[in-house]
Design an enzyme around this catalytic site. Structure first.
Site, PDB file in Angstrom:
ATOM      1  CE1 TYR A   1      -3.804  -1.840   5.806  1.00 11.52           C
ATOM      2  CE2 TYR A   1      -3.165   0.348   5.073  1.00 11.52           C
ATOM      3  CZ  TYR A   1      -3.634  -0.924   4.789  1.00 11.52           C
ATOM      4  OH  TYR A   1      -3.896  -1.289   3.471  1.00 11.52           O
TER       5      TYR A   1
ATOM      6  CB  SER B   1      -0.866   0.009   1.263  1.00 14.88           C
ATOM      7  OG  SER B   1      -1.559   1.224   1.368  1.00 14.88           O
TER       8      SER B   1
HETATM    9  N1  LIG Z   1      -8.746  -0.855  -0.969  1.00 12.14           N
HETATM   10  C1  LIG Z   1      -7.749   0.008  -0.927  1.00 12.14           C
HETATM   11  O1  LIG Z   1      -7.937   1.243  -1.084  1.00 12.14           O
HETATM   12  C2  LIG Z   1      -6.345  -0.480  -0.702  1.00 12.14           C
HETATM   13  C3  LIG Z   1      -5.305   0.444  -0.820  1.00 12.14           C
HETATM   14  C4  LIG Z   1      -3.994   0.016  -0.628  1.00 12.14           C
HETATM   15  C5  LIG Z   1      -3.741  -1.300  -0.330  1.00 12.14           C
HETATM   16  N2  LIG Z   1      -4.773  -2.198  -0.203  1.00 12.14           N
HETATM   17  C6  LIG Z   1      -4.437  -3.582   0.127  1.00 12.14           C
HETATM   18  O2  LIG Z   1      -4.987  -4.453  -0.844  1.00 12.14           O
HETATM   19  C7  LIG Z   1      -5.171  -5.742  -0.259  1.00 12.14           C
HETATM   20  C8  LIG Z   1      -6.563  -6.244  -0.607  1.00 12.14           C
HETATM   21  O3  LIG Z   1      -7.514  -5.454   0.082  1.00 12.14           O
HETATM   22  P1  LIG Z   1      -8.925  -5.055  -0.547  1.00 12.14           P
HETATM   23  O4  LIG Z   1      -8.986  -3.586  -0.586  1.00 12.14           O
HETATM   24  O5  LIG Z   1      -9.169  -5.833  -1.779  1.00 12.14           O
HETATM   25  O6  LIG Z   1      -9.904  -5.496   0.658  1.00 12.14           O
HETATM   26  P2  LIG Z   1     -10.958  -6.664   0.847  1.00 12.14           P
HETATM   27  O7  LIG Z   1     -11.983  -6.671  -0.238  1.00 12.14           O
HETATM   28  O8  LIG Z   1     -11.427  -6.505   2.241  1.00 12.14           O
HETATM   29  O9  LIG Z   1     -10.086  -8.012   0.697  1.00 12.14           O
HETATM   30  C9  LIG Z   1      -9.296  -8.493   1.725  1.00 12.14           C
HETATM   31  C10 LIG Z   1      -8.981  -9.957   1.448  1.00 12.14           C
HETATM   32  O10 LIG Z   1      -8.146 -10.403   2.533  1.00 12.14           O
HETATM   33  C11 LIG Z   1      -8.621 -11.656   2.951  1.00 12.14           C
HETATM   34  N3  LIG Z   1      -8.294 -11.918   4.348  1.00 12.14           N
HETATM   35  C12 LIG Z   1      -8.496 -11.119   5.428  1.00 12.14           C
HETATM   36  N4  LIG Z   1      -8.139 -11.765   6.556  1.00 12.14           N
HETATM   37  C13 LIG Z   1      -7.709 -13.000   6.168  1.00 12.14           C
HETATM   38  C14 LIG Z   1      -7.233 -14.136   6.866  1.00 12.14           C
HETATM   39  N5  LIG Z   1      -7.118 -14.149   8.208  1.00 12.14           N
HETATM   40  N6  LIG Z   1      -6.905 -15.246   6.159  1.00 12.14           N
HETATM   41  C15 LIG Z   1      -7.019 -15.252   4.806  1.00 12.14           C
HETATM   42  N7  LIG Z   1      -7.423 -14.195   4.082  1.00 12.14           N
HETATM   43  C16 LIG Z   1      -7.789 -13.094   4.771  1.00 12.14           C
HETATM   44  C17 LIG Z   1     -10.136 -11.575   2.766  1.00 12.14           C
HETATM   45  O11 LIG Z   1     -10.670 -12.889   2.689  1.00 12.14           O
HETATM   46  P3  LIG Z   1     -11.545 -13.593   3.830  1.00 12.14           P
HETATM   47  O12 LIG Z   1     -12.161 -12.526   4.671  1.00 12.14           O
HETATM   48  O13 LIG Z   1     -12.537 -14.406   3.054  1.00 12.14           O
HETATM   49  O14 LIG Z   1     -10.585 -14.467   4.568  1.00 12.14           O
HETATM   50  C18 LIG Z   1     -10.211 -10.858   1.424  1.00 12.14           C
HETATM   51  O15 LIG Z   1     -10.135 -11.779   0.374  1.00 12.14           O
HETATM   52  C19 LIG Z   1      -4.933  -5.573   1.243  1.00 12.14           C
HETATM   53  O16 LIG Z   1      -3.649  -6.005   1.582  1.00 12.14           O
HETATM   54  C20 LIG Z   1      -5.015  -4.060   1.437  1.00 12.14           C
HETATM   55  O17 LIG Z   1      -4.240  -3.645   2.552  1.00 12.14           O
HETATM   56  C21 LIG Z   1      -6.066  -1.809  -0.389  1.00 12.14           C
END
Ligand SMILES: NC(=O)c1ccc[n+]([C@@H]2O[C@H](COP(=O)([O-])OP(=O)(O)OC[C@H]3O[C@@H](n4cnc5c(N)ncnc54)[C@H](OP(=O)(O)O)[C@@H]3O)[C@@H](O)[C@H]2O)c1
Length: 251
Positions: free
Chosen positions: A153, A140
């Protein structure tokens, strides 16, 4: 040749979009996450009735570190090999500006950082032996600097960046690519309810747009990249703000 891919954190958001983009490209993809219902919904879209390929489910919690190696071996076994892995699992619970909460902090460090280490370590071993492979970590922009709003975070992503950089340096001579992806604002479950910009240079993009950009970056063999690219400029500014000013900013 059909590419064999593991996406960890494939049940929603960026990971799901990457998995579906790869399935669309004709790859075989192991989808890893905890929510079986969400994974099954993706698989039923891509697999013919009664078949378990090209979308293969592996239900797992990345914080079960002791079983990570076994889960990776199972995924590689189901695929019959491995070309690429994407680590997209992540959590970002809301943290108040005066809140110091070890339960939330541990959850972030366990999922965002240690889960990545637990899952990527055995894959690094496999790729080093194979003499090729691609490892992609979704980090991120938040890892560039320690900010008031999200101390742990930020820490979890900075640590992930350093781990991926070290792996990149370690695995370069083994012909293994390690790419660090640093997204800005992406509309996903994680950012639901947040007031993300809808317009302007820093507007939030969809997870499908993010996935499309990420796949291009990986295909180009880049070491690291911001998604969208404009966040590189933001990062450049942020990392160069002196501490005495940064302290006073409410970012
Ligand atoms: N959205 C943004 O603006 C943004 C910006 C920068 C970086 N990111 C990064 O992008 C990545 C994806 O996030 P997203 O935005 O797509 O959010 P999201 O839709 O909430 O996806 C998060 C994913 O992480 C999985 N996860 C969470 N806890 C877990 C666990 N204990 N074991 C296995 N899987 C787990 C969830 O699956 P389950 O709950 O089914 O396990 C889900 O598939 C993250 O690392 C986030 O920090 C996001």
């Amino acid at each position: 040749m059909v590419k064999k891919i593991i996406v960890i954190g494939a049940s929603s958001g960026i990971g799901k979009a990457i998995a579906e983009a790869e399935l669309k490209n004709g790859s075989e993809v192991v989808l890893v996450a905890r929510r079986e219902k969400e994974l099954k919904a993706i698989a039923s879209k891509w697999n013919k009735k009664g078949q378990t390929k090209p979308a293969i489910l592996v239900v797992a919690d990345v914080t079960q570190f002791a079983s990570a190696e076994k889960t990776v071996a199972k995924a590689i076994g189901e695929l019959g090999g491995l070309d690429e892995v994407y680590y997209a699992s992540g959590v970002m619970p809301a943290v108040a500006s005066d809140e110091y909460n070890i339960a939330k902090d541990l959850q972030m460090l366990n999922v965002n950082t240690l889960g990545a280490v637990a899952y990527i370590n055995p894959i690094a071993t496999y790729f080093a032996k194979q003499g090729k492979g691609k490892i992609v970590g979704i980090s991120s922009i938040a890892g560039e600097r320690g900010r008031k709003g999200a101390p742990v975070y930020n820490t979890s992503k900075a640590a992930l960046n350093t781990y991926l950089e070290a792996l990149r340096n370690r695995l370069a001579e083994k012909n293994v690519q390690v790419t660090t992806i640093k997204p800005g604002f992406v509309k996903t479950e994680m950012t639901e309810g947040l007031d993300l910009p809808e317009k302007g240079l820093l507007k939030a993009i969809t997870s499908e747009e993010a996935a499309e950009q990420i796949l291009k970056i990986v295909a180009k063999g880049k070491d690291e990249a911001f998604v969208p690219g404009i966040w590189k400029l933001v990062a450049l500014i942020i990392v160069n703000i002196p501490n005495f000013i940064f302290k006073k900013l409410s970012i």
